[in-house]
Design a protein around this motif. Structure first.
Motif, PDB file in Angstrom:
ATOM      1  N   ALA B  55     -89.467 -21.092  11.508  1.00 47.21           N
ATOM      2  CA  ALA B  55     -89.010 -19.948  10.325  1.00 47.21           C
ATOM      3  C   ALA B  55     -87.671 -20.021  10.175  1.00 47.21           C
ATOM      4  CB  ALA B  55     -89.466 -18.562  10.794  1.00 47.21           C
ATOM      5  N   PRO B  56     -86.909 -20.264   9.045  1.00 45.85           N
ATOM      6  CA  PRO B  56     -85.503 -20.129   8.726  1.00 45.85           C
ATOM      7  C   PRO B  56     -84.994 -18.604   9.242  1.00 45.85           C
ATOM      8  CG  PRO B  56     -86.791 -20.325   6.683  1.00 45.85           C
ATOM      9  CD  PRO B  56     -87.730 -20.271   7.705  1.00 45.85           C
ATOM     10  N   ASP B  57     -83.919 -19.009   9.934  1.00 44.50           N
ATOM     11  CA  ASP B  57     -83.231 -17.603  10.030  1.00 44.50           C
ATOM     12  C   ASP B  57     -82.342 -17.179   9.025  1.00 44.50           C
ATOM     13  OD1 ASP B  57     -83.456 -17.907  12.935  1.00 44.50           O
ATOM     14  OD2 ASP B  57     -82.032 -19.440  13.061  1.00 44.50           O
ATOM     15  N   GLU B  58     -82.157 -17.948   8.065  1.00 45.00           N
ATOM     16  CA  GLU B  58     -81.522 -17.191   6.581  1.00 45.00           C
ATOM     17  C   GLU B  58     -82.143 -18.365   5.520  1.00 45.00           C
ATOM     18  OE1 GLU B  58     -77.372 -16.789   6.512  1.00 45.00           O
ATOM     19  OE2 GLU B  58     -77.473 -16.401   8.523  1.00 45.00           O
ATOM     20  N   GLY B  59     -82.064 -17.797   4.429  1.00 43.15           N
ATOM     21  CA  GLY B  59     -82.554 -18.517   3.249  1.00 43.15           C
ATOM     22  C   GLY B  59     -84.083 -18.845   3.227  1.00 43.15           C
ATOM     23  N   ARG B  60     -84.510 -19.550   2.170  1.00 44.99           N
ATOM     24  CA  ARG B  60     -85.912 -19.532   2.022  1.00 44.99           C
ATOM     25  C   ARG B  60     -86.512 -20.839   1.463  1.00 44.99           C
ATOM     26  NH1 ARG B  60     -88.062 -16.683  -3.395  1.00 44.99           N
ATOM     27  NH2 ARG B  60     -86.818 -17.701  -4.685  1.00 44.99           N
ATOM     28  N   ILE B  61     -87.714 -21.260   1.647  1.00 41.25           N
ATOM     29  CA  ILE B  61     -88.500 -22.263   1.175  1.00 41.25           C
ATOM     30  C   ILE B  61     -89.552 -21.923   0.139  1.00 41.25           C
ATOM     31  CG2 ILE B  61     -89.853 -24.306   1.669  1.00 41.25           C
ATOM     32  CD1 ILE B  61     -88.401 -24.388   4.388  1.00 41.25           C
ATOM     33  N   VAL B  62     -89.344 -22.771  -1.085  1.00 44.98           N
ATOM     34  CA  VAL B  62     -90.631 -22.437  -2.032  1.00 44.98           C
ATOM     35  C   VAL B  62     -91.171 -23.800  -2.237  1.00 44.98           C
ATOM     36  CG1 VAL B  62     -90.828 -21.526  -4.515  1.00 44.98           C
ATOM     37  CG2 VAL B  62     -89.194 -20.376  -3.071  1.00 44.98           C
ATOM     38  N   ILE B  63     -92.502 -23.481  -2.154  1.00 45.24           N
ATOM     39  CA  ILE B  63     -93.273 -24.794  -2.308  1.00 45.24           C
ATOM     40  C   ILE B  63     -94.495 -24.541  -3.559  1.00 45.24           C
ATOM     41  CG2 ILE B  63     -94.845 -26.410  -1.533  1.00 45.24           C
ATOM     42  CD1 ILE B  63     -93.768 -26.035   1.107  1.00 45.24           C
ATOM     43  N   ASP B  64     -94.170 -24.880  -4.828  1.00 45.98           N
ATOM     44  CA  ASP B  64     -95.013 -24.856  -5.772  1.00 45.98           C
ATOM     45  C   ASP B  64     -95.039 -23.402  -6.470  1.00 45.98           C
ATOM     46  OD1 ASP B  64     -96.762 -26.147  -7.622  1.00 45.98           O
ATOM     47  OD2 ASP B  64     -98.541 -25.591  -6.753  1.00 45.98           O
ATOM     48  N   GLY B  65     -93.893 -22.795  -6.382  1.00 46.89           N
ATOM     49  CA  GLY B  65     -93.809 -21.563  -6.913  1.00 46.89           C
ATOM     50  C   GLY B  65     -94.103 -20.220  -5.951  1.00 46.89           C
ATOM     51  N   VAL B  66     -94.503 -20.750  -4.556  1.00 49.75           N
ATOM     52  CA  VAL B  66     -94.794 -19.804  -3.888  1.00 49.75           C
ATOM     53  C   VAL B  66     -93.824 -19.603  -2.624  1.00 49.75           C
ATOM     54  CG1 VAL B  66     -96.548 -18.953  -2.354  1.00 49.75           C
ATOM     55  CG2 VAL B  66     -97.295 -20.036  -4.359  1.00 49.75           C
ATOM     56  N   ASP B  67     -93.235 -18.429  -2.544  1.00 49.64           N
ATOM     57  CA  ASP B  67     -92.309 -18.350  -1.343  1.00 49.64           C
ATOM     58  C   ASP B  67     -93.055 -18.381   0.053  1.00 49.64           C
ATOM     59  OD1 ASP B  67     -90.358 -17.425   0.396  1.00 49.64           O
ATOM     60  OD2 ASP B  67     -89.743 -15.898  -0.665  1.00 49.64           O
ATOM     61  N   MET B  68     -92.474 -19.358   0.761  1.00 50.07           N
ATOM     62  CA  MET B  68     -93.209 -19.567   2.128  1.00 50.07           C
ATOM     63  C   MET B  68     -92.735 -18.833   3.138  1.00 50.07           C
ATOM     64  SD  MET B  68     -95.635 -22.023   1.773  1.00 50.07           S
ATOM     65  CE  MET B  68     -96.390 -21.948   0.311  1.00 50.07           C
ATOM     66  N   THR B  69     -91.786 -17.981   2.913  1.00 48.35           N
ATOM     67  CA  THR B  69     -91.717 -16.726   4.089  1.00 48.35           C
ATOM     68  C   THR B  69     -92.661 -16.156   4.498  1.00 48.35           C
ATOM     69  OG1 THR B  69     -89.540 -16.815   2.908  1.00 48.35           O
ATOM     70  CG2 THR B  69     -89.724 -14.981   4.659  1.00 48.35           C
ATOM     71  N   GLY B  70     -92.813 -16.268   5.796  1.00 47.66           N
ATOM     72  CA  GLY B  70     -94.145 -15.432   6.642  1.00 47.66           C
ATOM     73  C   GLY B  70     -95.387 -16.172   6.287  1.00 47.66           C
ATOM     74  N   VAL B  71     -95.377 -17.315   5.734  1.00 38.18           N
ATOM     75  CA  VAL B  71     -96.748 -18.259   5.483  1.00 38.18           C
ATOM     76  C   VAL B  71     -96.853 -18.969   6.514  1.00 38.18           C
ATOM     77  CG1 VAL B  71     -98.336 -19.534   4.279  1.00 38.18           C
ATOM     78  CG2 VAL B  71     -96.416 -17.940   2.999  1.00 38.18           C
ATOM     79  N   PRO B  72     -97.852 -18.741   7.513  1.00 42.38           N
ATOM     80  CA  PRO B  72     -98.386 -19.746   8.557  1.00 42.38           C
ATOM     81  C   PRO B  72     -98.499 -21.138   8.286  1.00 42.38           C
ATOM     82  CG  PRO B  72    -100.010 -18.219   8.214  1.00 42.38           C
ATOM     83  CD  PRO B  72     -99.177 -17.802   7.285  1.00 42.38           C
ATOM     84  N   PRO B  73     -98.453 -22.113   9.399  1.00 42.49           N
ATOM     85  CA  PRO B  73     -98.730 -23.358   8.815  1.00 42.49           C
ATOM     86  C   PRO B  73    -100.275 -23.736   8.319  1.00 42.49           C
ATOM     87  CG  PRO B  73     -97.667 -23.237  11.163  1.00 42.49           C
ATOM     88  CD  PRO B  73     -97.889 -21.841  10.780  1.00 42.49           C
ATOM     89  N   TYR B  74    -101.196 -22.849   8.781  1.00 44.90           N
ATOM     90  CA  TYR B  74    -102.507 -23.078   8.469  1.00 44.90           C
ATOM     91  C   TYR B  74    -102.691 -22.809   6.984  1.00 44.90           C
ATOM     92  CZ  TYR B  74    -102.671 -18.650  10.654  1.00 44.90           C
ATOM     93  OH  TYR B  74    -102.738 -17.042  10.982  1.00 44.90           O
ATOM     94  N   ALA B  75    -101.919 -21.889   6.450  1.00 44.61           N
ATOM     95  CA  ALA B  75    -102.030 -21.447   5.288  1.00 44.61           C
ATOM     96  C   ALA B  75    -101.215 -22.349   3.956  1.00 44.61           C
ATOM     97  CB  ALA B  75    -101.793 -19.985   4.810  1.00 44.61           C
ATOM     98  N   ARG B  76    -100.283 -23.320   4.450  1.00 49.27           N
ATOM     99  CA  ARG B  76     -99.620 -23.676   3.566  1.00 49.27           C
ATOM    100  C   ARG B  76    -100.140 -25.252   2.886  1.00 49.27           C
ATOM    101  NH1 ARG B  76     -93.214 -23.358   5.458  1.00 49.27           N
ATOM    102  NH2 ARG B  76     -93.571 -21.374   6.301  1.00 49.27           N
ATOM    103  N   PRO B  77     -99.918 -25.388   1.733  1.00 51.77           N
ATOM    104  CA  PRO B  77    -100.578 -26.503   0.969  1.00 51.77           C
ATOM    105  C   PRO B  77     -99.714 -28.011   1.169  1.00 51.77           C
ATOM    106  CG  PRO B  77     -98.943 -25.331  -0.569  1.00 51.77           C
ATOM    107  CD  PRO B  77     -98.564 -24.749   0.775  1.00 51.77           C
ATOM    108  N   VAL B  78     -99.354 -27.886   2.684  1.00 52.12           N
ATOM    109  CA  VAL B  78     -98.734 -29.116   3.317  1.00 52.12           C
ATOM    110  C   VAL B  78     -99.619 -29.753   4.302  1.00 52.12           C
ATOM    111  CG1 VAL B  78     -96.552 -28.423   2.330  1.00 52.12           C
ATOM    112  CG2 VAL B  78     -97.055 -28.176   4.715  1.00 52.12           C
ATOM    113  N   ASN B  79     -99.611 -30.938   4.568  1.00 48.96           N
ATOM    114  CA  ASN B  79    -100.155 -31.512   5.643  1.00 48.96           C
ATOM    115  C   ASN B  79     -99.009 -32.658   6.390  1.00 48.96           C
ATOM    116  OD1 ASN B  79    -103.310 -31.262   4.445  1.00 48.96           O
ATOM    117  ND2 ASN B  79    -102.742 -30.370   6.277  1.00 48.96           N
TER     118      ASN B  79
END
Lengths: 278, 360
Positions: B55-79
């Motif tokens: 998890a980033p200490d600062e900043g954020r990651i957005v994938i396909d318009g959804v903020d991934m902050t707090g989204v666990p690996p098993y719920a992300r649209p990436v493999n």
């Protein structure tokens, strides 16, 4: 490869097997001894088998030991596995040093001391809460205390060289933490779980010192009975009993191995058939 | 079009070590994007941040318009395809590939169909019943790939996907991966320390150093117009010198550079008008000629060493100015009669636009 080296190796192998199995075979043979002296052969007979089956005290003790060992092995495997995970997976948590010491204590502490400590605790608890009465419960709790420590060490060392990328891959593919544990981690450490279970079972089955302290007057486990009867001279019934235990344990291990193998092959065949059909 | 992946001011520390030190990056849908850098530059941490293992200490990651902050690996649209492949050793190839689909609780028939389809795609249909330990390295790599694409993720993350393969197989697999990426239309984000691999495969490359992105661009851009010394040095071979801008004429910068024989001309670079600069010239953009009456231009020197690589040779030339330059030449003829060899007196020339000017 024939030659001197391989003959030497074979000799060493034969010696190793002999060292392990000759005493057991001797014991099995002597269970069919006619003599009332354990060490003198005087002819074939099954009379001590009959004697044992009529010996209620011996059978009760064996049954009690077996039940305690079973309960102990199951509970200790669960608790020990949890402790092993905590030690292997969490480098820092409050009280970790104390926890590590507590896990190691039963491995190095003289059993006499553990026995006295457990007895004092049980007596005090019994006076305050009315539980546990000395007997099955106290023996089982005492056994679980130290055999869980052994299981924890087995599981911790297995997890130490566990490739966590495999768990991450499962999580990446959509598995929640509990699913990862169920479908990936536990199947991969299954041999260690079985080893831990068997270790706990064996430790409980032949524990004498600790059991003496916490058993109370009413309960007698097999080691207690055997030990006390030895003072009066060993009866050949002991050989019979040991033969039965060895046979049952051997059959269980062979059977478990066969079942595990078959299940694995079946799974592979299913998966293979599934993709071919599609 | 908004970016598929948007990384905004991401910082990740491990104790005192700053693995990712403030990265901003947009990755478009359909790209084959490479994160390139040496070991410890933070590229793998950045990939793990995208996957959700960190998890980033600062900043954020957005994938396909959804903020991934707090989204666990098993719920992300990436493999992710792991460097070690991380195949499940207790499962057959087919069960490895089916694992991700089973987690979605799809109907059994659909799982079987999709597993068979993707195994055919990677040409492993005949090995579906094998265990990972019964496969070769190349086959394992393809199982890992099949397992990662069978869920049809929006983004496929690849951690040094080809590092474990031998060279011939690696070069073939590079092209196969590119072909597969075009066919599937999945966005690939790849981590590699191998610049050839990044150049061969990627549509865009981000060069990383000490937790930061130094330059982002197409392979040709990064090679021909590196933004600083680090990039020029890291990507390919480069002759690098120090100089001072002394003026400007006909749209060219005049730069004083002792090692290159005094004042030279170089294409202008936005934002650089004066002061100390670094200069880079790629070895293939230098020409080498025998020093005789017919050839008088350029800088004189002698060949100190020749490294023969088969297709080309690298000449180490000691210039009379005291500097040493590397010059590459294709070995176009099998046996050149007038071959330049060690000890020969030569002259080195270059075109004005071969010189890349970078801030110091």
């Amino acid at each position: 490869m024939p030659g001197r080296t391989s003959r030497l190796l074979l000799a060493v192998l034969a010696f190793g097997y002999a060292f392990l199995y000759v005493p057991i075979l001797t014991m099995i043979v002597y269970s069919f001894n006619e003599s009332r002296l354990v060490t003198v052969w005087s002819g074939f007979s099954v009379k001590w088998w009959g004697e044992l089956l009529r010996n209620e005290a011996m059978l009760d003790a064996a049954l009690l030991s077996f039940q305690i060992a079973l309960v102990n092995a199951c509970v200790a495997t669960v608790l020990g596995t949890m402790a092993g995970f905590a030690l292997a997976r969490h480098p820092r948590f409050p009280g970790r040093i104390a926890f590590t010491g507590l896990i190691a204590a039963p491995l190095v502490m003289p059993e006499v001391i553990m026995g006295i400590a457990s007895l004092l605790l049980f007596v005090a608890l019994d006076q305050v809460l009315g539980w546990p009465r000395r007997g099955f419960a106290t023996i089982a709790i005492a056994h679980i205390t130290f055999s869980a420590a052994y299981v924890a060490v087995v599981i911790q060392s297995r997890l130490a060289d566990f490739d966590r990328a495999v768990e991450e891959a499962a999580m990446d593919l959509g598995a929640r933490p509990f699913t990862v544990l169920r479908t990936i981690t536990l199947p991969l450490i299954a041999p260690s779980l079985v080893a831990g279970w068997l270790l706990a079972f064996t430790l409980s089955m032949d524990d004498l010192i600790l059991t003496q302290f916490v058993a109370g007057a009413q309960s007698q486990t097999l080691p207690m009975l055997v030990y006390s009867s030895v003072r009066l001279g060993v009866s050949p019934q002991i050989n019979v009993l040991a033969t039965i235990i060895v046979t049952v344990a051997g059959a269980a291990i062979v059977g478990a191995g066969w079942l595990m193998n078959r299940a694995r092959r079946q799974r592979d065949r299913d998966a293979y058939a599934a993709t071919r059909r599609a | 079009m908004p970016a598929l992946i948007r990384i905004e001011g991401v910082i990740r520390r491990f104790g005192d070590i700053v693995a990712v030190a403030g990265v901003d990056l947009d990755i478009q849908a359909g790209e084959l994007f490479a994160l390139l850098g040496g070991s410890g530059c933070g590229k793998t941490t950045l990939l793990r941040l995208l996957a959700g293992f960190e998890a980033p200490d600062e900043g954020r990651i957005v994938i396909d318009g959804v903020d991934m902050t707090g989204v666990p690996p098993y719920a992300r649209p990436v493999n992710m395809m792991f460097q070690s492949y991380a195949l499940f050793p207790h499962m057959s190839v087919a069960r490895n590939v089916a694992y991700g689909l089973e987690r979605e609780r799809l109907p059994r028939a659909e799982i079987e169909a999709r597993v068979a389809q993707v195994l055919d795609l990677v040409e492993l249909g005949a090995h579906a019943g094998r265990k990972p330990h019964q496969l070769s390295g190349g086959q394992r790599q393809r199982v890992a790939l099949a397992r990662a694409i069978v869920k049809r993720p929006k983004v496929l993350l690849l951690d040094e996907p080809l590092a474990a393969l031998d060279r011939k197989l690696r070069e073939r697999t590079q092209l196969e991966l590119v072909e597969l990426q075009r066919r599937l239309g999945i966005t690939f984000v790849m981590v590699t320390h191998d610049q050839d691999e990044a150049m061969t495969m990627a549509t865009r490359i981000a060069v990383m150093d000490r937790g930061r992105i130094v330059q982002v661009g197409a392979p040709a851009e990064i090679y021909e117009q590196p933004v600083n010394r680090f990039v020029a040095d890291f990507i390919g071979l480069a002759n690098i010198f120090e100089g001072d801008i002394v003026g400007r004429s006909d749209g060219l910068l005049r730069i004083r550079c002792g090692p290159l024989g005094g004042e030279i001309a170089a294409p202008a670079v936005a934002g650089l008008a004066g002061g100390a600069v670094s200069l880079a010239i790629r070895p293939e953009k230098l020409s080498l000629r025998r020093d005789d009456a017919a050839n008088t231009g350029g800088l004189a020197g002698h060949v100190r060493d020749v490294v023969y690589l088969g297709d080309e040779s690298i000449f180490h030339v000691a210039l009379q100015t005291g500097a040493t330059v590397q010059v590459t030449r294709m070995n176009a003829q099998r046996r050149a009669s007038a071959a330049i060899t060690r000890g020969d007196a030569v002259r080195v020339t270059w075109a004005d636009d071969a010189v890349v000017v970078m801030p110091q």
